[in-house]
Design a protein around this motif. Structure first.
Motif, PDB file in Angstrom:
ATOM      1  N   ARG A  43       0.830  -1.202   0.000  1.00 10.21           N
ATOM      2  CA  ARG A  43       0.000   0.000   0.000  1.00 10.21           C
ATOM      3  C   ARG A  43       0.864   1.251   0.000  1.00 10.21           C
ATOM      4  O   ARG A  43       0.560   2.231  -0.697  1.00 10.21           O
ATOM      5  CB  ARG A  43      -0.904  -0.026   1.229  1.00 10.21           C
ATOM      6  CG  ARG A  43      -1.938   1.085   1.282  1.00 10.21           C
ATOM      7  CD  ARG A  43      -2.800   0.929   2.510  1.00 10.21           C
ATOM      8  NE  ARG A  43      -3.486  -0.362   2.499  1.00 10.21           N
ATOM      9  CZ  ARG A  43      -4.082  -0.863   3.572  1.00 10.21           C
ATOM     10  NH1 ARG A  43      -4.060  -0.208   4.718  1.00 10.21           N
ATOM     11  NH2 ARG A  43      -4.699  -2.028   3.489  1.00 10.21           N
ATOM     12  N   ALA A  44       1.970   1.234   0.781  1.00  8.08           N
ATOM     13  CA  ALA A  44       2.864   2.391   0.825  1.00  8.08           C
ATOM     14  C   ALA A  44       3.520   2.629  -0.539  1.00  8.08           C
ATOM     15  O   ALA A  44       3.666   3.778  -0.981  1.00  8.08           O
ATOM     16  CB  ALA A  44       3.931   2.178   1.897  1.00  8.08           C
ATOM     17  N   GLU A  45       3.915   1.542  -1.221  1.00  5.63           N
ATOM     18  CA  GLU A  45       4.504   1.687  -2.551  1.00  5.63           C
ATOM     19  C   GLU A  45       3.500   2.286  -3.535  1.00  5.63           C
ATOM     20  O   GLU A  45       3.846   3.160  -4.347  1.00  5.63           O
ATOM     21  CB  GLU A  45       4.986   0.324  -3.044  1.00  5.63           C
ATOM     22  CG  GLU A  45       6.190  -0.212  -2.269  1.00  5.63           C
ATOM     23  CD  GLU A  45       6.613  -1.588  -2.760  1.00  5.63           C
ATOM     24  OE1 GLU A  45       5.936  -2.112  -3.666  1.00  5.63           O
ATOM     25  OE2 GLU A  45       7.605  -2.125  -2.236  1.00  5.63           O
ATOM     26  N   ASN A  46       2.251   1.830  -3.470  1.00  4.53           N
ATOM     27  CA  ASN A  46       1.222   2.378  -4.362  1.00  4.53           C
ATOM     28  C   ASN A  46       0.989   3.865  -4.088  1.00  4.53           C
ATOM     29  O   ASN A  46       0.862   4.668  -5.013  1.00  4.53           O
ATOM     30  CB  ASN A  46      -0.086   1.603  -4.186  1.00  4.53           C
ATOM     31  CG  ASN A  46       0.011   0.182  -4.706  1.00  4.53           C
ATOM     32  OD1 ASN A  46       0.834  -0.100  -5.574  1.00  4.53           O
ATOM     33  ND2 ASN A  46      -0.808  -0.706  -4.186  1.00  4.53           N
ATOM     34  N   ILE A  47       0.966   4.223  -2.813  1.00  5.41           N
ATOM     35  CA  ILE A  47       0.759   5.631  -2.457  1.00  5.41           C
ATOM     36  C   ILE A  47       1.927   6.485  -2.940  1.00  5.41           C
ATOM     37  O   ILE A  47       1.744   7.590  -3.462  1.00  5.41           O
ATOM     38  CB  ILE A  47       0.576   5.767  -0.936  1.00  5.41           C
ATOM     39  CG1 ILE A  47      -0.748   5.120  -0.511  1.00  5.41           C
ATOM     40  CG2 ILE A  47       0.621   7.227  -0.507  1.00  5.41           C
ATOM     41  CD1 ILE A  47      -0.950   5.059   0.982  1.00  5.41           C
ATOM     42  N   ALA A  48       3.180   5.947  -2.787  1.00  4.46           N
ATOM     43  CA  ALA A  48       4.349   6.681  -3.247  1.00  4.46           C
ATOM     44  C   ALA A  48       4.306   6.887  -4.760  1.00  4.46           C
ATOM     45  O   ALA A  48       4.626   7.969  -5.273  1.00  4.46           O
ATOM     46  CB  ALA A  48       5.622   5.938  -2.844  1.00  4.46           C
ATOM     47  N   ALA A  49       3.900   5.852  -5.503  1.00  2.34           N
ATOM     48  CA  ALA A  49       3.805   5.983  -6.959  1.00  2.34           C
ATOM     49  C   ALA A  49       2.748   7.022  -7.343  1.00  2.34           C
ATOM     50  O   ALA A  49       2.969   7.854  -8.234  1.00  2.34           O
ATOM     51  CB  ALA A  49       3.449   4.625  -7.574  1.00  2.34           C
ATOM     52  N   LYS A  50       1.613   6.996  -6.659  1.00  2.00           N
ATOM     53  CA  LYS A  50       0.565   7.979  -6.954  1.00  2.00           C
ATOM     54  C   LYS A  50       1.040   9.390  -6.631  1.00  2.00           C
ATOM     55  O   LYS A  50       0.775  10.336  -7.384  1.00  2.00           O
ATOM     56  CB  LYS A  50      -0.689   7.654  -6.157  1.00  2.00           C
ATOM     57  CG  LYS A  50      -1.415   6.395  -6.622  1.00  2.00           C
ATOM     58  CD  LYS A  50      -2.660   6.148  -5.806  1.00  2.00           C
ATOM     59  CE  LYS A  50      -3.389   4.891  -6.277  1.00  2.00           C
ATOM     60  NZ  LYS A  50      -4.594   4.616  -5.456  1.00  2.00           N
ATOM     61  N   ASN A  51       1.764   9.539  -5.511  1.00  2.00           N
ATOM     62  CA  ASN A  51       2.273  10.864  -5.148  1.00  2.00           C
ATOM     63  C   ASN A  51       3.276  11.377  -6.173  1.00  2.00           C
ATOM     64  O   ASN A  51       3.301  12.573  -6.496  1.00  2.00           O
ATOM     65  CB  ASN A  51       2.924  10.810  -3.766  1.00  2.00           C
ATOM     66  CG  ASN A  51       1.902  10.602  -2.662  1.00  2.00           C
ATOM     67  OD1 ASN A  51       0.715  10.874  -2.851  1.00  2.00           O
ATOM     68  ND2 ASN A  51       2.343  10.128  -1.512  1.00  2.00           N
ATOM     69  N   LYS A  52       4.118  10.465  -6.703  1.00  2.00           N
ATOM     70  CA  LYS A  52       5.104  10.863  -7.708  1.00  2.00           C
ATOM     71  C   LYS A  52       4.410  11.360  -8.975  1.00  2.00           C
ATOM     72  O   LYS A  52       4.791  12.389  -9.553  1.00  2.00           O
ATOM     73  CB  LYS A  52       6.019   9.680  -8.024  1.00  2.00           C
ATOM     74  CG  LYS A  52       7.136  10.025  -8.991  1.00  2.00           C
ATOM     75  CD  LYS A  52       8.050   8.834  -9.209  1.00  2.00           C
ATOM     76  CE  LYS A  52       9.166   9.184 -10.184  1.00  2.00           C
ATOM     77  NZ  LYS A  52      10.055   8.027 -10.426  1.00  2.00           N
ATOM     78  N   VAL A  53       3.393  10.619  -9.406  1.00  2.00           N
ATOM     79  CA  VAL A  53       2.645  11.048 -10.600  1.00  2.00           C
ATOM     80  C   VAL A  53       1.980  12.397 -10.358  1.00  2.00           C
ATOM     81  O   VAL A  53       1.982  13.279 -11.232  1.00  2.00           O
ATOM     82  CB  VAL A  53       1.586   9.978 -10.957  1.00  2.00           C
ATOM     83  CG1 VAL A  53       0.674  10.478 -12.056  1.00  2.00           C
ATOM     84  CG2 VAL A  53       2.270   8.678 -11.387  1.00  2.00           C
ATOM     85  N   ALA A  54       1.432  12.583  -9.168  1.00  2.00           N
ATOM     86  CA  ALA A  54       0.775  13.850  -8.849  1.00  2.00           C
ATOM     87  C   ALA A  54       1.784  14.998  -8.849  1.00  2.00           C
ATOM     88  O   ALA A  54       1.499  16.092  -9.344  1.00  2.00           O
ATOM     89  CB  ALA A  54       0.074  13.751  -7.500  1.00  2.00           C
ATOM     90  N   GLU A  55       2.991  14.740  -8.293  1.00  2.00           N
ATOM     91  CA  GLU A  55       4.022  15.783  -8.277  1.00  2.00           C
ATOM     92  C   GLU A  55       4.457  16.143  -9.690  1.00  2.00           C
ATOM     93  O   GLU A  55       4.647  17.331 -10.013  1.00  2.00           O
ATOM     94  CB  GLU A  55       5.215  15.298  -7.456  1.00  2.00           C
ATOM     95  CG  GLU A  55       4.936  15.227  -5.956  1.00  2.00           C
ATOM     96  CD  GLU A  55       6.112  14.658  -5.189  1.00  2.00           C
ATOM     97  OE1 GLU A  55       7.130  14.315  -5.859  1.00  2.00           O
ATOM     98  OE2 GLU A  55       6.028  14.559  -3.958  1.00  2.00           O
ATOM     99  N   GLU A  56       4.641  15.133 -10.540  1.00  2.00           N
ATOM    100  CA  GLU A  56       5.030  15.408 -11.923  1.00  2.00           C
ATOM    101  C   GLU A  56       3.952  16.226 -12.639  1.00  2.00           C
ATOM    102  O   GLU A  56       4.258  17.157 -13.394  1.00  2.00           O
ATOM    103  CB  GLU A  56       5.285  14.091 -12.659  1.00  2.00           C
ATOM    104  CG  GLU A  56       6.521  13.350 -12.155  1.00  2.00           C
ATOM    105  CD  GLU A  56       6.698  12.021 -12.855  1.00  2.00           C
ATOM    106  OE1 GLU A  56       5.778  11.620 -13.611  1.00  2.00           O
ATOM    107  OE2 GLU A  56       7.742  11.370 -12.648  1.00  2.00           O
TER     108      GLU A  56
END
Length: 226
Positions: A143-156
């Motif tokens: 779940r933490a990995e999925n959240i990190a990936a979503k946050n990265k996409v949002a930041e980009e």
């Protein structure tokens, strides 16, 4: 009267406890009883049984008939075995000391068996808990990995939107699109040598114009000399 050893229910809903009572067979289940000789709590694991062993043995010897559930409880606590030994004493097959020694040995062996079962049960619970915690840790990590990936996409996406906003602001301020300015810059650099050549040609033309009057004066002075 026929006397039974049975369970009388008490406790709240879904957490029932039972009293082990000696009662008239004609009395209601939770009605009047002659004597209470113990308690039975099935809500624990293993179930908790507390008995007055002397009274239980005495009532069994006097002919009180236990129900099926109570018979299993009495057998688990050794009451039925104690009755068997006492019958042997009454018939003269063994002495009271021998019967008491056998009963104590049986109780010690039963205690060891119960302790082993309890230890095994605790170990099983510990293993089950460890496995459950490990599974939860894996789920949390994923779940933490999925959240990190979503946050990265949002930041980009946020960075891209900020850059786009800056470009739009520059275009509005200058009236020229940033892409056109970038495209025209190399052309301006290429035209710079041509401008320099034009300036040089103009300078040479000015010099020629300045030299022309001097040549005319020299031509006028030549006939005078003749």
């Amino acid at each position: 009267m026929a006397v039974k050893i049975r369970l009388a229910r008490r406790g709240r809903k879904k957490l029932a406890m039972f009293d082990v009572v000696v009662a008239d067979a004609r009395a209601p289940r939770d009605g009047r009883f002659v004597e209470k000789i113990g308690t039975y709590n099935p809500n624990t694991n293993p179930a908790t049984v507390v008995l007055n062993e002397k009274q239980a043995i005495q009532w069994v010897l006097n002919g009180a008939q236990p129900t099926d559930t109570v018979r299993a409880i009495l057998s688990h606590k050794g009451i039925m075995y104690a009755k068997h030994l006492q019958v042997g004493v009454n018939k003269g097959a063994i002495t009271q000391e021998q019967a008491d020694a056998k009963f104590e040995a049986w109780k010690a062996e039963k205690e060891v068996s119960n302790q082993t079962k309890a230890t095994t049960l605790q170990q099983s619970k510990a293993k089950s808990k460890a496995a459950r915690l490990e599974a939860e840790a894996k789920v949390s990590s994923a779940r933490a990995e999925n959240i990190a990936a979503k946050n990265k996409v949002a930041e980009e996406a946020l960075v891209a939107s900020v850059v786009e906003a800056i470009n739009e602001a520059e275009e509005e301020a200058t009236g020229v699109e940033v892409d056109e300015v970038v495209a025209e810059a190399p052309a301006a650099v290429e035209e710079a040598p041509a401008v320099e050549e034009a300036v040089a040609e103009e300078a040479s033309a000015v010099e020629a114009a300045e030299e022309a009057p001097a040549a005319e004066e020299a031509a006028e002075e030549a006939p005078a000399a003749e």
